[in-house]
Design an enzyme around this catalytic site. Structure first.
Site, PDB file in Angstrom:
ATOM      1  N   GLU A  47       0.824  -1.215   0.000  1.00  0.00           N
ATOM      2  CA  GLU A  47       0.000   0.000   0.000  1.00  0.00           C
ATOM      3  C   GLU A  47       0.858   1.265   0.000  1.00  0.00           C
ATOM      4  OE1 GLU A  47      -3.009   0.365  -0.724  1.00  0.00           O
ATOM      5  OE2 GLU A  47      -3.568  -1.739  -0.674  1.00  0.00           O
ATOM      6  N   TYR A 130      -5.700   7.183   4.321  1.00  0.00           N
ATOM      7  CA  TYR A 130      -5.776   6.150   3.291  1.00  0.00           C
ATOM      8  C   TYR A 130      -5.033   4.879   3.731  1.00  0.00           C
ATOM      9  CZ  TYR A 130      -4.980   3.147  -0.538  1.00  0.00           C
ATOM     10  OH  TYR A 130      -4.916   2.005  -1.280  1.00  0.00           O
ATOM     11  N   ASP A 148      -8.579   6.719  -1.761  1.00  0.00           N
ATOM     12  CA  ASP A 148      -7.466   7.278  -2.539  1.00  0.00           C
ATOM     13  C   ASP A 148      -8.032   7.970  -3.783  1.00  0.00           C
ATOM     14  OD1 ASP A 148      -8.167   5.269  -4.277  1.00  0.00           O
ATOM     15  OD2 ASP A 148      -6.129   4.494  -4.530  1.00  0.00           O
ATOM     16  N   CYS A 212     -18.936  -1.805 -17.635  1.00  0.00           N
ATOM     17  CA  CYS A 212     -19.103  -1.559 -16.194  1.00  0.00           C
ATOM     18  C   CYS A 212     -20.300  -2.326 -15.644  1.00  0.00           C
ATOM     19  CB  CYS A 212     -19.284  -0.064 -15.963  1.00  0.00           C
ATOM     20  SG  CYS A 212     -19.724   0.321 -14.254  1.00  0.00           S
TER      21      CYS A 212
HETATM   22  N1  ADE Z   1      -3.479   0.717  -5.403  1.00  0.00           N
HETATM   23  C1  ADE Z   1      -3.514   0.943  -4.077  1.00  0.00           C
HETATM   24  N2  ADE Z   1      -3.733  -0.191  -3.413  1.00  0.00           N
HETATM   25  C2  ADE Z   1      -3.834  -1.183  -4.335  1.00  0.00           C
HETATM   26  C3  ADE Z   1      -4.023  -2.585  -4.275  1.00  0.00           C
HETATM   27  N3  ADE Z   1      -4.137  -3.185  -3.103  1.00  0.00           N
HETATM   28  N4  ADE Z   1      -4.043  -3.271  -5.431  1.00  0.00           N
HETATM   29  C4  ADE Z   1      -3.895  -2.634  -6.613  1.00  0.00           C
HETATM   30  N5  ADE Z   1      -3.700  -1.326  -6.735  1.00  0.00           N
HETATM   31  C5  ADE Z   1      -3.662  -0.597  -5.615  1.00  0.00           C
END
Ligand code: ADE
Length: 367
Positions: A47, A130, A148, A212
Site C-alpha cells: 500500500e 488512506y 485514494d 461496467c
Molecule cells: N493501489 C492501491 N492499493 C492497491 C491494491 N491493493 N491493489 C492494486 N492497486 C492498488
C-alpha cells in the site's frame, strides 16, 4: 417520496453496488504479488509503494523489497541507507524513511507486529487516513474505508458529485459515502474492489462504461457526466528551475569523485548526490556551482567542461539539471549543509542510493 422510501432506495443501491462490484472483482481482478500470500507486513509495504505509483512500476520493487527485508524485524534492523538503496528510483523517498521509522516503532511498542486497528496505525509515521484504512481493512478486516484518488473518482461518478472531491464539501461527501459503502462482511476485499475498479474500468480518462457492471446505477452515466466528473481544477504550469551539479575530483586523483548526502528531512532526504543547487537570478551556472559548493561543503572549486544536462519533473516543479566536471582548488570538505560526504570511485557509486537525476549523471560518467 417519503424519507423511508428514500433510505430504502439508498440501501438497495448500496447492496447492489457491493454485490455487483465484489462479483466483478472476484472474477476480473489482476493476479498481483500482494494478493497471493497476504500478511499485514506485506499489505503495508504494497500500500505504501502503490501511493502515487503505478502497479507495473511497483511490482519489481515490491519483490526486491521483500527479498531484502522479508519481515518487519528485518526492516527495523536495517540501516536507512540500505532501505533507500532498495527504494532507489521509486520516488517520494519520505515513504521509505517513514516505513523504516514506523517499523522501528512497531518493534518498540507492538512487539514487532503491526498494530491491528485503524486508530493505532494512524499514529505511526507515514500512515494517513488512506494507508491506515487500507491496512486495517485488508490485513485486519476492520470495517473502515480507504479513500485514494481512484476511490474519489469512482464515488464522484457513481453519485454525481459536482464539486471538487479534492477538498471542502465534495471531499467530505466522498468520505461519508465511502464510509457507508464499506461491505461489513468483506471490508478488505471491498477496499481492493473500489481501487481495482478505478484502475481497470472507471478510468480517469475515457471510462469503460460499456464494460461496467454498475453502469445502470451510475448517476454520472445517467446524466451524461461520466467524462466530466470528477471536476478537475485547472492546472497551473509547474515552475521551472535551473539546477547545477558538480562532479568534483582532486587535482592529483582522477579516480575518486566527491558525493554528498542530503539532509535527512525534506525532499530526497538521506539520498546521495553530486552536490550543487538552484541557480539564482543573474548568476551564471559556474558561479552558481562555486557558491553552492562553498556553502554546502566549504571548499573552492574550478568549474570545467559540461558533462550532461538532465530534465526532470517533480510533483510541484520542473528542473533542468546541468552537471559539470570540476576540480577541487582548496579546502577540505566539511558537512556544512549536507548530512555527510565521501570521496568514492565510479565502481563504489553503485552502493549508494541516488535520485533519478543523479543516476543519469552516473550513466554519463560511464560513457
Ligand atoms: N493501489 C492501491 N492499493 C492497491 C491494491 N491493493 N491493489 C492494486 N492497486 C492498488
Amino acid at each position: 417520496m417519503s424519507d423511508t422510501e428514500f433510505s430504502t432506495d439508498q440501501t438497495d443501491k448500496t447492496e447492489q453496488l457491493r454485490a455487483r462490484l465484489l462479483d466483478w472483482f472476484y472474477r476480473d481482478r489482476r493476479n498481483l504479488p500482494w494478493r497471493g500470500e497476504i500478511s499485514p507486513y506485506r499489505v503495508w509495504i504494497s500500500e505504501v509503494m502503490l501511493q502515487q505509483t503505478q502497479v507495473v512500476t511497483v511490482i519489481p520493487y515490491y519483490e526486491r523489497f521483500l527479498e531484502a527485508f522479508p519481515t518487519l524485524t528485518d526492516l527495523a534492523l536495517a540501516s536507512l541507507d540500505d532501505v533507500l538503496k532498495v527504494w532507489e528510483g521509486l520516488g517520494y523517498y519520505a515513504r521509505a524513511r517513514n516505513l523504516h521509522n514506523a517499523a522501528r516503532k512497531m518493534v518498540e511498542k507492538w512487539d514487532g507486529d503491526l498494530p491491528d486497528n485503524y486508530v493505532d496505525l494512524l499514529s505511526l509515521p507515514g500512515f494517513g487516513h488512506y494507508t491506515a484504512g487500507a491496512v486495517a481493512s485488508i490485513a485486519f478486516g476492520e470495517v473502515v474505508p480507504a479513500v485514494d484518488g481512484n476511490v474519489k473518482r469512482v464515488i464522484a461518478r457513481l453519485f454525481a458529485i459536482e464539486s471538487s472531491v479534492k477538498q471542502g464539501e465534495g471531499a467530505v461527501q466522498v468520505q461519508n459515502i465511502a464510509t457507508e459503502l464499506v461491505d461489513p462482511q468483506q471490508p478488505g476485499d471491498w477496499t481492493e474492489t473500489l481501487i481495482e475498479f478505478g484502475a481497470l474500468i472507471c478510468l480517469p480518462r475515457s471510462p469503460r462504461c460499456p464494460d461496467c457492471p454498475v453502469q445502470d446505477l451510475c448517476q454520472a452515466r445517467q446524466r451524461g457526466l461520466e467524462n466530466t466528473l470528477p471536476v478537475r481544477a485547472s492546472k497551473k504550469p509547474l515552475p521551472h528551475y535551473d539546477v547545477t551539479a558538480a562532479v568534483i575530483r582532486r587535482p592529483d586523483d582522477d579516480e575518486r569523485l566527491l558525493i554528498a548526502q542530503r539532509p535527512p528531512d525534506g525532499m530526497l532526504g538521506g539520498l546521495w548526490e553530486f552536490p550543487g543547487g538552484k541557480r539564482q537570478l543573474d548568476e551564471s551556472l559556474p558561479e552558481c556551482l562555486r557558491r553552492e559548493i562553498r556553502e554546502e561543503l566549504g571548499v573552492e572549486i574550478e568549474v570545467g567542461e559540461p558533462l550532461v544536462t538532465v530534465k526532470h519533473s517533480y510533483t510541484h516543479f520542473k528542473i533542468t539539471l546541468y552537471a559539470y566536471h570540476c576540480r577541487l582548488v582548496s579546502g577540505d570538505p566539511q558537512a556544512l549543509q549536507v548530512a555527510d560526504w565521501r570521496w568514492v570511485t565510479l565502481a563504489e557509486l553503485d552502493t549508494y542510493a541516488f535520485p533519478r537525476t543523479d543516476e543519469k549523471i552516473i550513466k554519463a560518467l560511464h560513457q
